[in-house]
Design an enzyme around this catalytic site. Sequence first.
Site, mmCIF file in Angstrom:
data_model
loop_
_atom_site.group_PDB
_atom_site.id
_atom_site.type_symbol
_atom_site.label_atom_id
_atom_site.label_comp_id
_atom_site.label_asym_id
_atom_site.label_seq_id
_atom_site.Cartn_x
_atom_site.Cartn_y
_atom_site.Cartn_z
ATOM 1 N N GLU A 52 -10.437 -2.311 4.455
ATOM 2 C CA GLU A 52 -9.082 -1.818 4.697
ATOM 3 C C GLU A 52 -8.929 -0.415 4.106
ATOM 4 O OE1 GLU A 52 -6.406 -5.791 4.938
ATOM 5 O OE2 GLU A 52 -6.750 -5.148 2.902
ATOM 6 N N ASP B 192 0.773 -1.255 0.000
ATOM 7 C CA ASP B 192 0.000 0.000 0.000
ATOM 8 C C ASP B 192 0.809 1.313 0.000
ATOM 9 O OD1 ASP B 192 -1.479 -2.146 0.898
ATOM 10 O OD2 ASP B 192 -2.190 -1.181 2.710
HETATM 11 C C1 FRU Z 1 -3.885 -3.590 2.795
HETATM 12 C C2 FRU Z 1 -3.254 -4.027 4.100
HETATM 13 C C3 FRU Z 1 -3.589 -3.054 5.198
HETATM 14 C C4 FRU Z 1 -2.455 -3.249 6.167
HETATM 15 C C5 FRU Z 1 -1.291 -3.499 5.243
HETATM 16 C C6 FRU Z 1 -0.270 -4.449 5.789
HETATM 17 O O1 FRU Z 1 -3.252 -4.089 1.660
HETATM 18 O O2 FRU Z 1 -3.665 -5.336 4.423
HETATM 19 O O3 FRU Z 1 -4.872 -3.242 5.769
HETATM 20 O O4 FRU Z 1 -2.259 -2.137 6.994
HETATM 21 O O5 FRU Z 1 -1.830 -4.009 4.050
HETATM 22 O O6 FRU Z 1 0.850 -4.503 4.974
#
Ligand code: FRU
Length: 523
Positions: A241, A59
């Site tokens: 998320e 992300d």
């Molecule tokens: C989304 C996610 C978020 C988390 C991160 C962990 O892709 O699962 O919810 O904070 O990636 O790397």
Amino acid sequence: MMERKTMGIALCAMFTLPLIYQCRQAPEKEKTKTEEIGYYEEPFRPQYHFSPPEMWMNDPNGLVYHQGVYHLFYQYYPEDIVWGPMHWGHATSSDLLHWENKPIALYPDENGLIFSGSAVIDHENTSGLGREENPPLVAIFTYHDMEKEKAGSNDHQTQGVAYSLDNGETFTMYEENPVLLNSEFRDFRDPKVFWDEDMKQWVMALVAGDHLRLYHSDNLLEWTYMSRFGKDQGAHGGVWECPDLFELQVEGTDEKKWVLLISINPGAPNGGSGTQYFVGDFDGITFTSEQQEAKWLDWGTDNYAGVTYNNTPGGERIFIGWMSNWDYARDTPTEVWRSAMTLPRKLSLAKYGGEYTLVNYPIDGVEDLLVEEARLNLHVPAGEEKSIGLVNGSQSRLRFKAPVADLSFVLKNDSGEALVLELDREEGLFSLDRSASGLVDFHETFGRVQQMPLENLGEGELDFDIFLDASSVEVFINKGQFAMTAQVFPTSPYSALAIRNSGSETTQIGDLRVDSVARIWKD
Ligand code: FRU
């Protein structure tokens, strides 16, 4: 005096074998794989999208603008090309297109790994972490405690704060972290913080499994719960998320609405990860929306966890997404690094057929990267196919206007691979078939055809805009009314675009423009 390198080798020769290895490494910084192969020149390496110099990325995080600098932090695992203990990687840009890689910004500490989050400029120094003459850049992120997770209680995700007094060059962890505890929710993460000017408060949008939670604060350090949203609205095929909440003016009107972005995994319309949005209102406490069904920001399989910039100079909403999908993110056929970001896209809100639609389209600056290759109009008689050559097919932008008809746009290469984009008049569908587009068998779902319903079309032709960059394709129809983003791994560049007319009337493909897109990385 002996040169450092020579001295290192000479000293090593005097030691026993196991030590020789250490000696060789000590005197000189080892070359990264990227430096060995050629800077950003590896197979499938995007040339005008951001990707990390090496290793795993997911992300985008902490998107914030400050003093001429756009920051792009990102979920990063510096030890491998698969997901692992998360850090915040960092890159900066003055135009959102040319990036400079920076040292890792945030490392895991005793509170846990550093998961996704956001960053703000605390102009009034409400946190007391800086000075008014030098307001702190404050990052708010999720701590993920692996040990606690293993223990099985629900207290392993909390929120933490780090701050920078030198515009993101270095960070200090806030001493009293975490700032928001949790023992209720297994998933409790991805804080998006923004300044609410009407209420003169900081607001944090956070997700807790199947819903959004809103908190407020005067100082970014103490947070109070306000409200929740979404348990019974939108898509719930997976975990919620990476939320984002912001206001936009509806194009051509004085009306303002709030938009909530929620990434969901799994449960996207074409499988795996995707980003839904809600259009509604926010009164400083509660977000409400009449919308029951999910709307999708992008129908392709490879645009996830996208969020927008805080503090942009003109107040524009600029979005960046992670160009991958949790279904196969760990399996894609790159060796040095894994995955890239979407082009930065400007978000706007429009009404089509009476429905609020979140429009997303690459920022204007992309125009500056273009080098004209060809301009033409094509007649494609019923049942026939017309083809044009692409000089720089793996790094180009294709634009044209086409009627809503039965048409295929096929990108072909010399290895017999083809990426098929198709319009189906009867069904009102656009589809992307990458089943023979290049390397596909690294995951069973990768070859599935992706579909996008073309609802609320106006009169007239469709306006297509397609960006190809080594291992990605981003399709925009009608300047971002519809978007579809997908990864592709052709083993040689696409060298031709064939337009096939399977309808019963001659079709005119107007204003066909092919441009090369310049590389953004320094040689
Ligand atoms: C989304 C996610 C978020 C988390 C991160 C962990 O892709 O699962 O919810 O904070 O990636 O790397």
